[in-house]
Design a protein around this motif. Structure first.
Motif, mmCIF file in Angstrom:
data_model
loop_
_atom_site.group_PDB
_atom_site.id
_atom_site.type_symbol
_atom_site.label_atom_id
_atom_site.label_comp_id
_atom_site.label_asym_id
_atom_site.label_seq_id
_atom_site.Cartn_x
_atom_site.Cartn_y
_atom_site.Cartn_z
ATOM 1 N N VAL A 42 72.057 11.981 -24.217
ATOM 2 C CA VAL A 42 71.174 10.853 -24.446
ATOM 3 C C VAL A 42 69.836 11.407 -24.886
ATOM 4 O O VAL A 42 69.242 12.241 -24.213
ATOM 5 C CB VAL A 42 71.004 10.013 -23.160
ATOM 6 N N ARG A 43 69.392 10.922 -26.008
ATOM 7 C CA ARG A 43 68.098 11.366 -26.523
ATOM 8 C C ARG A 43 67.220 10.137 -26.727
ATOM 9 O O ARG A 43 67.677 9.104 -27.200
ATOM 10 C CB ARG A 43 68.277 12.103 -27.844
ATOM 11 N N ALA A 44 65.951 10.296 -26.401
ATOM 12 C CA ALA A 44 65.013 9.197 -26.605
ATOM 13 C C ALA A 44 64.846 8.947 -28.101
ATOM 14 O O ALA A 44 64.781 9.882 -28.890
ATOM 15 C CB ALA A 44 63.665 9.544 -25.978
ATOM 16 N N ARG A 45 64.831 7.697 -28.440
ATOM 17 C CA ARG A 45 64.636 7.330 -29.837
ATOM 18 C C ARG A 45 63.147 7.370 -30.130
ATOM 19 O O ARG A 45 62.332 6.869 -29.368
ATOM 20 C CB ARG A 45 65.189 5.931 -30.074
#
Length: 99
Positions: A84-87
């Protein structure tokens, strides 16, 4: 459960975090915040002790876990992991989030 008053010395930034949690409604008091943190730490320690016991039981039955087995497990876990990567949000020229 019985409660007991104690005196502790705590880093200032932890006190600020606890006070903020109370202000934000995440804790009813600093004491409640500290009590929950201590409960979390105790539970974490119990899980580590159970894991240590499980590893000891495994090794007693099957022999020591090798570095190769650890690396293989790490590789398999990495393949199954959900990343999961921050947008990144674009900002308008005014510095506000773009619509």
């Amino acid at each position: 459960m019985t409660k007991r008053r104690i005196t502790v010395t705590v880093d200032e930034h932890h006190i600020e975090a606890a006070s903020t949690a109370v202000s934000d409604g995440d804790a009813s008091s600093v004491s409640a915040w500290v009590n929950e943190a201590m409960a979390d730490k105790s539970a974490h320690r119990r899980r580590l002790e159970a894991l240590d016991e499980a590893i000891a039981d495994y090794e007693a039955e099957f022999g020591p876990i090798t570095d190769e087995q650890v690396e293989e497990a790490r590789h398999l876990a990495s393949q199954r992991a959900i990343r999961v990567r921050a947008r990144t949000r674009e900002l308008s020229p005014s510095g506000e989030p773009a619509a």
